[in-house]
Scaffold this motif. Structure first.
Motif, PDB file in Angstrom:
ATOM      1  N   GLN A  95       2.209   4.081   6.988  1.00  0.00           N
ATOM      2  CA  GLN A  95       1.805   2.692   6.766  1.00  0.00           C
ATOM      3  C   GLN A  95       1.078   2.543   5.427  1.00  0.00           C
ATOM      4  OE1 GLN A  95      -0.417   1.201  10.174  1.00  0.00           O
ATOM      5  NE2 GLN A  95       0.788   2.465  11.547  1.00  0.00           N
ATOM      6  N   LEU A  96       0.243   3.523   5.106  1.00  0.00           N
ATOM      7  CA  LEU A  96      -0.467   3.486   3.829  1.00  0.00           C
ATOM      8  C   LEU A  96       0.503   3.541   2.661  1.00  0.00           C
ATOM      9  CD1 LEU A  96      -3.494   5.844   4.620  1.00  0.00           C
ATOM     10  CD2 LEU A  96      -3.633   3.421   3.985  1.00  0.00           C
ATOM     11  N   ALA A  97       1.502   4.414   2.766  1.00  0.00           N
ATOM     12  CA  ALA A  97       2.476   4.559   1.674  1.00  0.00           C
ATOM     13  C   ALA A  97       3.247   3.259   1.461  1.00  0.00           C
ATOM     14  CB  ALA A  97       3.430   5.707   1.980  1.00  0.00           C
ATOM     15  N   ARG A  98       3.682   2.623   2.549  1.00  0.00           N
ATOM     16  CA  ARG A  98       4.435   1.376   2.427  1.00  0.00           C
ATOM     17  C   ARG A  98       3.549   0.282   1.836  1.00  0.00           C
ATOM     18  NH1 ARG A  98       5.433  -3.088   5.552  1.00  0.00           N
ATOM     19  NH2 ARG A  98       4.098  -2.310   7.223  1.00  0.00           N
ATOM     20  N   SER A  99       2.317   0.181   2.307  1.00  0.00           N
ATOM     21  CA  SER A  99       1.395  -0.837   1.804  1.00  0.00           C
ATOM     22  C   SER A  99       1.070  -0.606   0.332  1.00  0.00           C
ATOM     23  CB  SER A  99       0.107  -0.834   2.627  1.00  0.00           C
ATOM     24  OG  SER A  99       0.369  -1.153   3.975  1.00  0.00           O
ATOM     25  N   ALA A 100       0.861   0.659  -0.036  1.00  0.00           N
ATOM     26  CA  ALA A 100       0.543   0.963  -1.438  1.00  0.00           C
ATOM     27  C   ALA A 100       1.722   0.620  -2.337  1.00  0.00           C
ATOM     28  CB  ALA A 100       0.176   2.446  -1.577  1.00  0.00           C
ATOM     29  N   GLY A 101       2.928   0.914  -1.878  1.00  0.00           N
ATOM     30  CA  GLY A 101       4.106   0.595  -2.677  1.00  0.00           C
ATOM     31  C   GLY A 101       4.247  -0.893  -2.913  1.00  0.00           C
ATOM     32  N   LEU A 102       4.046  -1.699  -1.873  1.00  0.00           N
ATOM     33  CA  LEU A 102       4.137  -3.148  -2.029  1.00  0.00           C
ATOM     34  C   LEU A 102       2.990  -3.690  -2.894  1.00  0.00           C
ATOM     35  CD1 LEU A 102       5.310  -4.210   1.543  1.00  0.00           C
ATOM     36  CD2 LEU A 102       6.603  -4.413  -0.586  1.00  0.00           C
ATOM     37  N   TYR A 103       1.812  -3.075  -2.774  1.00  0.00           N
ATOM     38  CA  TYR A 103       0.693  -3.504  -3.616  1.00  0.00           C
ATOM     39  C   TYR A 103       1.017  -3.258  -5.093  1.00  0.00           C
ATOM     40  CZ  TYR A 103      -3.770  -3.637  -6.003  1.00  0.00           C
ATOM     41  OH  TYR A 103      -4.746  -3.928  -6.887  1.00  0.00           O
ATOM     42  N   MET A 104       1.595  -2.093  -5.401  1.00  0.00           N
ATOM     43  CA  MET A 104       1.955  -1.790  -6.792  1.00  0.00           C
ATOM     44  C   MET A 104       2.982  -2.787  -7.315  1.00  0.00           C
ATOM     45  SD  MET A 104       0.184   0.742  -7.930  1.00  0.00           S
ATOM     46  CE  MET A 104       1.135   1.396  -9.302  1.00  0.00           C
ATOM     47  N   LEU A 105       3.970  -3.142  -6.489  1.00  0.00           N
ATOM     48  CA  LEU A 105       4.964  -4.127  -6.916  1.00  0.00           C
ATOM     49  C   LEU A 105       4.325  -5.486  -7.178  1.00  0.00           C
ATOM     50  CD1 LEU A 105       7.932  -3.303  -4.510  1.00  0.00           C
ATOM     51  CD2 LEU A 105       7.795  -2.816  -6.955  1.00  0.00           C
ATOM     52  N   SER A 106       3.349  -5.829  -6.347  1.00  0.00           N
ATOM     53  CA  SER A 106       2.665  -7.109  -6.512  1.00  0.00           C
ATOM     54  C   SER A 106       1.791  -7.131  -7.762  1.00  0.00           C
ATOM     55  CB  SER A 106       1.797  -7.391  -5.272  1.00  0.00           C
ATOM     56  OG  SER A 106       1.040  -8.560  -5.442  1.00  0.00           O
ATOM     57  N   ALA A 107       1.146  -6.020  -8.065  1.00  0.00           N
ATOM     58  CA  ALA A 107       0.125  -6.000  -9.111  1.00  0.00           C
ATOM     59  C   ALA A 107       0.640  -5.604 -10.490  1.00  0.00           C
ATOM     60  CB  ALA A 107      -0.993  -5.038  -8.694  1.00  0.00           C
ATOM     61  N   VAL A 108       1.782  -4.936 -10.568  1.00  0.00           N
ATOM     62  CA  VAL A 108       2.267  -4.408 -11.858  1.00  0.00           C
ATOM     63  C   VAL A 108       3.590  -5.082 -12.221  1.00  0.00           C
ATOM     64  CG1 VAL A 108       2.847  -2.329 -13.153  1.00  0.00           C
ATOM     65  CG2 VAL A 108       1.155  -2.211 -11.298  1.00  0.00           C
ATOM     66  N   PRO A 109       3.578  -6.107 -13.073  1.00  0.00           N
ATOM     67  CA  PRO A 109       4.805  -6.848 -13.399  1.00  0.00           C
ATOM     68  C   PRO A 109       5.964  -5.982 -13.900  1.00  0.00           C
ATOM     69  CG  PRO A 109       2.899  -8.086 -14.120  1.00  0.00           C
ATOM     70  CD  PRO A 109       2.395  -6.739 -13.660  1.00  0.00           C
ATOM     71  N   PRO A 110       5.774  -5.022 -14.828  1.00  0.00           N
ATOM     72  CA  PRO A 110       6.924  -4.220 -15.281  1.00  0.00           C
ATOM     73  C   PRO A 110       7.578  -3.435 -14.140  1.00  0.00           C
ATOM     74  CG  PRO A 110       5.092  -4.000 -16.810  1.00  0.00           C
ATOM     75  CD  PRO A 110       4.551  -4.701 -15.612  1.00  0.00           C
ATOM     76  N   LEU A 111       6.765  -2.921 -13.215  1.00  0.00           N
ATOM     77  CA  LEU A 111       7.311  -2.191 -12.080  1.00  0.00           C
ATOM     78  C   LEU A 111       8.076  -3.144 -11.158  1.00  0.00           C
ATOM     79  CD1 LEU A 111       7.518   0.452 -10.483  1.00  0.00           C
ATOM     80  CD2 LEU A 111       5.354  -0.147  -9.368  1.00  0.00           C
ATOM     81  N   ARG A 112       7.529  -4.331 -10.948  1.00  0.00           N
ATOM     82  CA  ARG A 112       8.202  -5.324 -10.116  1.00  0.00           C
ATOM     83  C   ARG A 112       9.542  -5.742 -10.741  1.00  0.00           C
ATOM     84  NH1 ARG A 112       4.326  -8.492  -9.946  1.00  0.00           N
ATOM     85  NH2 ARG A 112       4.904 -10.021 -11.522  1.00  0.00           N
ATOM     86  N   GLN A 113       9.544  -5.942 -12.049  1.00  0.00           N
ATOM     87  CA  GLN A 113      10.780  -6.334 -12.736  1.00  0.00           C
ATOM     88  C   GLN A 113      11.829  -5.229 -12.655  1.00  0.00           C
ATOM     89  OE1 GLN A 113       9.176  -7.303 -16.576  1.00  0.00           O
ATOM     90  NE2 GLN A 113       7.989  -9.030 -15.751  1.00  0.00           N
ATOM     91  N   PHE A 114      11.389  -3.981 -12.796  1.00  0.00           N
ATOM     92  CA  PHE A 114      12.312  -2.859 -12.664  1.00  0.00           C
ATOM     93  C   PHE A 114      12.923  -2.826 -11.263  1.00  0.00           C
ATOM     94  CE2 PHE A 114      13.145   1.506 -11.321  1.00  0.00           C
ATOM     95  CZ  PHE A 114      13.989   1.955 -12.321  1.00  0.00           C
ATOM     96  N   ALA A 115      12.075  -3.013 -10.234  1.00  0.00           N
ATOM     97  CA  ALA A 115      12.557  -2.995  -8.854  1.00  0.00           C
ATOM     98  C   ALA A 115      13.536  -4.134  -8.598  1.00  0.00           C
ATOM     99  CB  ALA A 115      11.370  -3.080  -7.883  1.00  0.00           C
TER     100      ALA A 115
END
Length: 394
Positions: free
Chosen positions: A357-377
């Protein structure tokens, strides 16, 4: 000389698009498929690269008025667990797309494909089933249910999970089932969807609302454990509507069920190989998995795009006896990576293991907080390697 260059077996969307794409690549194609029986009230979300294929085949202009754009994809953690992920919104404008893709009623897509096939001179349609196949290094012989036979240089199996073409080639499969089913339906709602698709991650699986062309209508795929799905599908429409509104936290207001409520058991299957000699497999003859992440038909269309590029016949080139091996090599990484990602997402929602659960939540948090990572995804979600190509272009 063979009667045809390519025999396509199977008349679902993947089979019909295969026949069209190969015919437009200059090949003489036989399509063996009874006319669709209708009754499929589901919809299909096609991503940008799949829409581009429909446009190249001359289909998109007639399909577009009956399709709904997917401009925003929103993920909400509805698990109710102690460790919860933040809400993440992916907007197509952020990667310079009008929409990630479009949601199309299956009846519309199949109807337009039938019209295109009927007017395509390079396609001969046999509205029956194939009884037998003989495939060797020299060619293919197909025997139809009525006893008629014809020859071809290559056979394309697009005849579903229980593919006779795959079985005839001696290709085995790996398959596994989930203790889940998907409740599928269309519904109207009081508030407009604004071209936003919302996916709630729940303990039973994803609950995914996808816009339909009218601003107050959507389709739904609600994954839950099988007993709960059977119970939900058997309820009166009013109770189902109330349950949907509650699960959606009233984001779309009051809900009204439209048409039948269908239930589909969830399972996955991947062929051990996707081609062999003069046999290739596309669509659910090659791979099938749950309706999660809008991957099913999009992956099938990438099968078709790869095959059409391989078999471009404008220069009159003969079809090699090793086409199957080459196609298998070119499709493995895409098919297996998408199958694994869908399986991982589904299992992560079911897991009560705190680190998961922590891993999934951390991954979604990174996508939310880091625009370049979100755009890549987002780019990778629309089309494999698109994000990597953009990085190199930058």
């Amino acid at each position: 000389m063979s009667d045809f260059e390519i025999a396509v077996i199977g008349g679902g969307p993947a089979g019909m698009i295969s026949a069209l794409a190969l015919a437009r690549a200059g090949r003489r194609v036989a399509l063996v498929a009874p006319s669709p029986s209708g009754g499929d009230h589901r919809t299909t979300a096609l991503m940008d690269h799949s829409i581009a294929l429909l446009a190249r085949l001359g289909l998109w202009q007639s399909v577009r008025p009956e399709a709904a754009p997917l401009k925003t994809m929103r993920i909400i953690d509805g698990t109710g667990r102690l460790v919860r992920a933040p809400t993440v919104s992916f907007r197509s404008a952020e990667i310079d797309l009008e929409a990630f893709g479009y949601n199309i009623p299956n009846t519309v897509l199949v109807g337009k494909l039938n019209e295109a096939i009927a007017s395509e001179p390079n396609i001969t349609r046999f509205e029956t089933i194939a009884d037998d196949f003989t495939v060797d290094k020299n060619g293919v012989a197909v025997t139809l249910a009525g006893g008629e036979t014809f020859s071809a240089e290559l056979i394309v199996g697009s005849d579903g999970r229980r593919s006779k073409v795959r079985e005839n080639a001696g290709i085995g499969v790996r398959q596994w089932s989930y203790k889940q089913s998907a409740v599928v339906l269309n519904f109207s709602h009081a508030l407009t969807h604004d071209d936003i698709s919302t996916e709630f991650h729940t303990r039973g699986g994803p609950f995914t609302q996808v816009p339909l062309p009218a601003k107050n209508r959507s389709s739904l795929v609600w994954v839950m454990d099988t007993p709960a799905a059977e119970d939900m599908a058997a309820r009166p429409e009013g109770e189902i509507a109330a349950a949907i509104e509650e699960r959606m936290q009233s984001l779309l207001g009051a809900v009204t069920i439209e048409g039948p409520v269908q239930k589909w058991p969830l399972s996955s299957m991947v062929a051990n190989r996707f081609g062999k000699g003069r046999t290739v497999l596309v669509g659910e003859a090659a791979h099938a998995f749950p309706p999660i992440g809008a991957q099913g038909l999009n992956l099938s269309l990438r099968d078709i795009m790869r095959l059409a590029r391989m078999l471009d016949g404008i220069d009159g080139a003969k079809i090699s006896a090793r086409t199957g091996e080459r196609y298998d090599f070119l499709r493995k990484s895409d098919v297996w990576s998408r199958t694994a990602s869908v399986d991982l997402l589904n299992r992560s929602l079911l897991a009560d293991f705190i680190p998961a659960q922590l891993a999934r939540s951390a991954g979604l948090y990174m996508l939310s907080a880091v625009p370049p990572l979100r755009q890549f995804a987002m780019r990778e979600g629309v089309q494999p390697l698109r994000g990597i190509k953009e990085l190199f272009a930058g």
